[in-house]
Scaffold this motif. Sequence first.
Motif, PDB file in Angstrom:
ATOM      1  N   ARG A  84       0.270  11.212 -10.370  1.00  0.00           N
ATOM      2  CA  ARG A  84      -0.701  12.320 -10.442  1.00  0.00           C
ATOM      3  C   ARG A  84       0.024  13.637 -10.706  1.00  0.00           C
ATOM      4  NH1 ARG A  84      -3.127   9.692  -6.152  1.00  0.00           N
ATOM      5  NH2 ARG A  84      -4.887   8.479  -6.904  1.00  0.00           N
ATOM      6  N   ALA A 127       2.909  -2.821  -7.632  1.00  0.00           N
ATOM      7  CA  ALA A 127       2.657  -1.483  -7.076  1.00  0.00           C
ATOM      8  C   ALA A 127       2.721  -0.419  -8.171  1.00  0.00           C
ATOM      9  CB  ALA A 127       3.676  -1.173  -5.985  1.00  0.00           C
ATOM     10  N   SER A 146      -0.608   2.541 -11.005  1.00  0.00           N
ATOM     11  CA  SER A 146      -0.662   3.922 -11.504  1.00  0.00           C
ATOM     12  C   SER A 146      -0.918   3.985 -13.005  1.00  0.00           C
ATOM     13  CB  SER A 146       0.673   4.630 -11.234  1.00  0.00           C
ATOM     14  OG  SER A 146       0.939   4.671  -9.876  1.00  0.00           O
ATOM     15  N   ASP A 193       0.831  -1.219   0.000  1.00  0.00           N
ATOM     16  CA  ASP A 193       0.000   0.000   0.000  1.00  0.00           C
ATOM     17  C   ASP A 193       0.858   1.258   0.000  1.00  0.00           C
ATOM     18  OD1 ASP A 193      -2.087  -1.634  -0.017  1.00  0.00           O
ATOM     19  OD2 ASP A 193      -2.748  -1.272   2.061  1.00  0.00           O
ATOM     20  N   GLU A 194       1.950   1.190   0.770  1.00  0.00           N
ATOM     21  CA  GLU A 194       2.825   2.365   0.831  1.00  0.00           C
ATOM     22  C   GLU A 194       3.450   2.622  -0.551  1.00  0.00           C
ATOM     23  OE1 GLU A 194       5.843   2.079   3.855  1.00  0.00           O
ATOM     24  OE2 GLU A 194       6.783   3.937   3.185  1.00  0.00           O
ATOM     25  N   GLN A 195       3.874   1.553  -1.201  1.00  0.00           N
ATOM     26  CA  GLN A 195       4.464   1.711  -2.545  1.00  0.00           C
ATOM     27  C   GLN A 195       3.430   2.277  -3.515  1.00  0.00           C
ATOM     28  OE1 GLN A 195       7.065  -1.134  -4.377  1.00  0.00           O
ATOM     29  NE2 GLN A 195       7.070  -2.421  -2.580  1.00  0.00           N
ATOM     30  N   VAL A 196       2.211   1.715  -3.455  1.00  0.00           N
ATOM     31  CA  VAL A 196       1.165   2.195  -4.375  1.00  0.00           C
ATOM     32  C   VAL A 196       0.918   3.681  -4.131  1.00  0.00           C
ATOM     33  CG1 VAL A 196      -1.301   2.046  -4.910  1.00  0.00           C
ATOM     34  CG2 VAL A 196       0.043  -0.048  -4.650  1.00  0.00           C
ATOM     35  N   ALA A 197       0.851   4.067  -2.856  1.00  0.00           N
ATOM     36  CA  ALA A 197       0.562   5.469  -2.534  1.00  0.00           C
ATOM     37  C   ALA A 197       1.669   6.371  -3.087  1.00  0.00           C
ATOM     38  CB  ALA A 197       0.451   5.632  -1.016  1.00  0.00           C
ATOM     39  N   THR A 198       2.916   5.935  -2.944  1.00  0.00           N
ATOM     40  CA  THR A 198       4.034   6.770  -3.403  1.00  0.00           C
ATOM     41  C   THR A 198       4.012   6.928  -4.921  1.00  0.00           C
ATOM     42  OG1 THR A 198       5.315   5.865  -1.586  1.00  0.00           O
ATOM     43  CG2 THR A 198       6.552   7.021  -3.274  1.00  0.00           C
ATOM     44  N   TYR A 199       3.903   5.791  -5.642  1.00  0.00           N
ATOM     45  CA  TYR A 199       3.913   5.884  -7.112  1.00  0.00           C
ATOM     46  C   TYR A 199       2.701   6.672  -7.626  1.00  0.00           C
ATOM     47  CZ  TYR A 199       7.531   2.303  -6.946  1.00  0.00           C
ATOM     48  OH  TYR A 199       8.684   1.621  -6.682  1.00  0.00           O
ATOM     49  N   SER A 200       1.556   6.461  -6.979  1.00  0.00           N
ATOM     50  CA  SER A 200       0.352   7.135  -7.477  1.00  0.00           C
ATOM     51  C   SER A 200       0.481   8.645  -7.294  1.00  0.00           C
ATOM     52  CB  SER A 200      -0.898   6.673  -6.724  1.00  0.00           C
ATOM     53  OG  SER A 200      -0.969   5.294  -6.765  1.00  0.00           O
ATOM     54  N   ALA A 201       1.022   9.044  -6.161  1.00  0.00           N
ATOM     55  CA  ALA A 201       1.156  10.493  -5.918  1.00  0.00           C
ATOM     56  C   ALA A 201       2.076  11.105  -6.974  1.00  0.00           C
ATOM     57  CB  ALA A 201       1.716  10.737  -4.519  1.00  0.00           C
TER      58      ALA A 201
END
Length: 841
Positions: free
Chosen positions: A590, A645, A649, A579-587
């Motif tokens: 974006r 992850a 994105s 989840d942390e990886q997904v959050a970082t790449y997604s941010a």
Amino acid sequence: MVTSQQLQLLAPLSGVLMALDNVPDPVFASRLIGDGLCIDPTSQVLCAPLAGVISNLQHTGHAISITGENGVQVLLHIGLDTVNLGGKGFTPLVMEGQQVAAGQALIEFDADYIALHARSLLTLMLVVSGEPLVPLEPGSGLVECGQPLLRLQLAATEAVAEDQTGAAQFSEPQILPNANGLHARPAAVFAQAAKGFAATIRLHKQQGSANAKSLVAIMALQTVHGDSVHLSAAGVDAEQALTVLSELLASGCGETVTAVAVEPQAIAAPEQAATDVLRGVCASPGSAFGHVVQLSESALQLAEFAADSHSECERLNQGLAEATGALQVLCDNAPGKAQAEIFKAHQELLQDPDLLEHAFALIEQGKSAAFAWQSATQATSALFKSLGNRLLAERALDLEDVGQRVLKLMLGVQDSALALPDQAILIAEQLTPSQTAGLDTRKVAGFATVGGGATSHVAILARALGLPAICGISAQVLALANGTPVVLDADLGTLHLQPAPERIKQLDNLRERQHQRKQQDLQQAALAACTRDGQRIEVSANIASLAEAEQAVTLGAEGVGLLRSEFLYLDRSSAPSHDEQVATYSAIARAVGTEHNLVVRTLDVGGDKPLAYVPMDHEANPFLGMRGIRLCLERPQLLREQFSAILASADLTRLHIMLPMVTQLSELRMARQLLEEQALALGIKALPKLGIMIEVPAAALMADLFAPEVDFFSIGTNDLTQYTLAMDRDHPRLASQADSFHPAVLRLIATTVKAAHAHGKWVGVCGALASETLAVPLLLGLGVDELSVSVPLIPAIKARVRELDFAACQTLAQQVLGLESAEQVRAALLPLQQPMTVLEY
Ligand code: PEP
Ligand code: MG
């Protein structure tokens, strides 16, 4: 003068005798300096081969000359290229002008250090006054120090009459371009050329001068890079001698030198010339004039034992808590995320279980809290330093820094604010990240440290503060008096002592011009990067964090050409969750948006970037070991998790995935298969674009076979240069040679572009070469489609493209591919460079 004497020269060392012809150095082997012999030493003290006076002792301690009473001059030179060691490893035991007996100890040297840090330990004994000699020993085999080795025939040496008729003529002053001044080899070439003229010729430096035909006299002038020298000559061929010898000096007297551009008015009068230059490696770019302020920390006084272990435990806990709080303030006030992360990492160190266990165990044994904490941090830091890994060694500095912070809190020691003058150039053995972050940039103009590395946290902080900085500078710097005026030219990694006023003025003018140019580039940052004749190139960003992605967009980046994903996960003790990886790449995705490319490079760890939660075996050559894609394919679960992850994105940006360090086609195929499996598992039908870094020569040479199987290439010139030239990219003494402008590297770029375009694929360059304005016409001319550059340089690189003519760049690129060396390539490109970006010395 005619004599019939003989003189024996003794072996200056014990070791293995070698003929001069076998010395791997053309100037020594050709006997240009003088005839003699060579010894591969087994002893470590150089002794006098004859009685006489020390007529020259090089300030670097690696070479010494003795003049006997009959005029015989003998030069002893320890090792090859040892002038570059700057005196390290040599302890002179005598002084210039001193009378010595045959066999007397002259210089002690550290054979291990020299063998490791210089080209060779081979030591030369050369008769520079030219007497014929007869060997007393066979040309090879073991010899003992003090054993007679050569017999000199002193008979029939007629002094050549010098023509001194006519008034002396003088040459224009010129700046010495040789990196180490006129040391033995260039001095020999110069003296030899001077001997070809009948005129009396002298070489002048400041108030001193030397007979230009005497090697020893020239060496005794102790010239250094940047010295202003001039010649005088009297005699029939004086004018011709001045012309020929001036040209020889300018060309480097047989050494490879970079041209020294000097405005006529900037040439200092001899008595005002710069007296010295110290060299290091650029840690943070820029230049500044200022005055030396030496920083040194005095050792803290602490008691070893304490009576009450319970209260000592409390004391340590309180010190840790207060330090954590102070670090939080530094995090909160940090100018950017990268800087804040450094202090977050320091907070993590304070929670390290092994470290704490070690310290509390010592308290239980009766030690004081301060002593226990200091012992524990020092032991761990020593361990980091001993592992032979540069990054871990740099983390040792962080540990020492945080250790000192806690210690001072426990001992109630306040850091007294340093009273700094304006324009202070700080000099230290080493700066800590805390000291660097706390520097008052209104007073501090830059700094130079003996230790540290270009990738250390101190370097990152210096770049964030915009402070020019050099690391790895010679320890001589620590002897400079406070208040010494200096020019710190971090771009060139040099510290100029006692600069002439003209240089300071030049520097001020340059900074003003650079400032204006920066403002102008910034205003136009959003415009496309299009040459004057309409060729478009994409300029994107190299990033390592969300903060940098956001900054890149505001500075006109047309996407992200390289996200160094490993930097998101360094300096932590456990792997980030999915989840942390997904959050970082997604941010980040974006921030980049759907109009632009985001190229995410998969983990490039190993080599110089260890990851705490991916334990790796110690490797003798980590750069040639389990690095990049090799490591990930060995631990496929790591790569699967990262792919999964990153794939989250896919809809947020134009997603590209890039594999580092690819050498074999099979690596690409295996990684693609893993990616396809992950995409299938997530129900993703349209696979993101998949490309590879071209940073191993094998991949560049086989680019025609890789091209059909990839969507794009991105050339990593940092690694491509180190692997092509076989030079460690972070080696402080190879820094000037490990140059991406080397034609061998450029030929590999040309090969890659040709292969990619033949298959309709695009090629970017994401190594540091792309961030150099000097390289822009070259890369454009070679057909590169994208330049992915360091974030702050985006506006400057785009502006540079707009000044160029694509057709001219293509012609230039073809010419440059035929050149011999990086120096020649740089010289060919320099006339195209905006004069305002170059400091002219
Ligand atoms: C390179 O090698 O040029 C590159 C961009 O990768 P890194 O510097 O991260 O190794
Ligand atoms: Mg690389």
